[in-house]
Motif scaffolding. Structure first.
Motif, short mmCIF file in Angstrom:
data_model
loop_
_atom_site.label_atom_id
_atom_site.label_comp_id
_atom_site.label_asym_id
_atom_site.label_seq_id
_atom_site.Cartn_x
_atom_site.Cartn_y
_atom_site.Cartn_z
N UNK A 72 0.83 -1.21 0.00
CA UNK A 72 0.00 0.00 0.00
C UNK A 72 0.86 1.26 0.00
N UNK A 73 1.92 1.26 0.81
CA UNK A 73 2.79 2.44 0.89
C UNK A 73 3.55 2.67 -0.42
N UNK A 74 4.09 1.57 -0.98
CA UNK A 74 4.89 1.69 -2.20
C UNK A 74 4.03 2.02 -3.42
N UNK A 75 2.79 1.60 -3.44
CA UNK A 75 1.92 1.83 -4.61
C UNK A 75 1.33 3.24 -4.66
N UNK A 76 1.57 4.03 -3.64
CA UNK A 76 1.10 5.43 -3.68
C UNK A 76 1.73 6.13 -4.88
N UNK A 77 0.95 6.96 -5.55
CA UNK A 77 1.44 7.61 -6.77
C UNK A 77 2.65 8.48 -6.51
N UNK A 78 2.68 9.20 -5.38
CA UNK A 78 3.84 10.06 -5.11
C UNK A 78 5.12 9.24 -4.96
N UNK A 136 5.61 6.25 -6.40
CA UNK A 136 5.92 5.69 -7.72
C UNK A 136 6.61 6.74 -8.59
N UNK A 137 6.14 7.98 -8.55
CA UNK A 137 6.77 9.06 -9.31
C UNK A 137 8.21 9.26 -8.87
N UNK A 138 8.45 9.19 -7.56
CA UNK A 138 9.81 9.31 -7.03
C UNK A 138 10.67 8.11 -7.43
N UNK A 139 10.12 6.91 -7.30
CA UNK A 139 10.85 5.69 -7.64
C UNK A 139 11.23 5.64 -9.12
N UNK A 140 10.36 6.17 -9.98
CA UNK A 140 10.64 6.19 -11.41
C UNK A 140 11.73 7.20 -11.78
N UNK A 159 -1.10 -3.03 -11.29
CA UNK A 159 -0.24 -3.68 -12.27
C UNK A 159 -0.72 -3.33 -13.68
N UNK A 160 0.21 -2.90 -14.51
CA UNK A 160 -0.11 -2.53 -15.88
C UNK A 160 -0.36 -1.05 -16.09
N UNK A 161 -0.48 -0.28 -15.00
CA UNK A 161 -0.69 1.18 -15.12
C UNK A 161 0.54 1.83 -15.75
N UNK A 162 0.28 2.79 -16.63
CA UNK A 162 1.36 3.55 -17.27
C UNK A 162 1.38 4.95 -16.69
N UNK A 163 2.52 5.35 -16.17
CA UNK A 163 2.69 6.68 -15.56
C UNK A 163 3.51 7.53 -16.51
N UNK A 223 9.06 -1.72 -11.14
CA UNK A 223 8.74 -0.63 -12.07
C UNK A 223 9.70 -0.66 -13.24
N UNK A 224 9.22 -0.24 -14.40
CA UNK A 224 10.09 -0.11 -15.59
C UNK A 224 9.88 1.27 -16.17
N UNK A 225 10.98 1.89 -16.64
CA UNK A 225 10.90 3.24 -17.18
C UNK A 225 11.52 3.35 -18.56
N UNK A 226 10.97 4.25 -19.37
CA UNK A 226 11.50 4.53 -20.70
C UNK A 226 11.97 5.98 -20.72
#
Length: 200
Positions: free
Chosen positions: A90-96, A98-102, A136-140, A164-167
């Motif tokens: 729950x903590x890791x899936x927060x959008x803020x 995820x944006x930082x992790x990416x 899972x599968x969401x594109x940010x 997570x995977x980034x381009x």
């Protein structure tokens, strides 16, 4: 919405370790924690309760969550088979987060600001809620206006987790799988202690 606006460096001093609340600055010599030295001989005996409380406070400070919302996450996690793993998810899936992790932002507070300003898209739809939980599968992705500003940060940072995977060319990221306890080793949180604290 309530938010913590106090000095971030004091929070690291309170916990006694780096929480990386100011991004790269926390890794430099300007960090006050470099000058702070603990005197082990003068410390009192630490109780189990204080260890659990410290772990909970550390998690709240790192992820930028207030007590009421954190308790909500605990109740959601405690209803599942593995409460510790569920809390981490729950903590890791927060959008803020995820944006930082990416690598779109240098810190979680900076990521929250990007989201609040409408610079982040989830599946090509604007999301301005930092606590939004990705699946899972969401594109940010990033709005066209913010791409140039974020590009310099994104290209200089590596993605620290493999869920997570980034381009870097299109400045996009995708959620490959749900995060687990193994994925927060760099954060240094023990979710079992947090579950024990609230279970009393």
């Amino acid at each position: 919405m309530a938010r913590d606006t106090g000095p971030r460096c004091k929070k690291c001093l309170l916990i006694g370790e780096k929480l990386l609340l100011k991004g790269e600055r926390c890794l430099s010599d300007r960090c006050p924690l470099h000058k702070w030295t603990s005197q082990e001989g003068e410390r009192k005996k630490v109780s189990v309760y204080s260890v659990q409380l410290r772990e909970k406070q550390k998690a709240k400070l790192i992820y930028g969550i207030m007590e009421r919302q954190f308790v909500k996450y605990f109740y959601q996690a405690s209803a599942r088979d593995n409460p510790g793993g569920a809390l981490v998810s729950l903590l890791e899936r927060r959008l803020d987060n995820v944006v930082y992790r990416l690598g779109f932002a240098v810190s979680r507070p900076a990521a929250r600001q990007l989201i609040r300003h409408g610079a982040i898209r989830v599946n090509n739809r604007k999301v301005d809620i930092p606590s939004y939980l990705v699946k899972v599968g969401d594109e940010i992705s990033v709005s066209e206006k913010a791409k140039e500003r974020i590009k310099s940060v994104f290209t200089n940072r590596e993605i620290s987790v493999d869920w997570l995977a980034g381009d870097k060319d299109s400045i996009k990221g995708i959620v490959k799988r749900m995060p687990t306890e193994e994925d927060i080793r760099d954060v240094g949180i023990n979710p079992k202690l947090i579950i024990e604290f609230y279970s009393k």
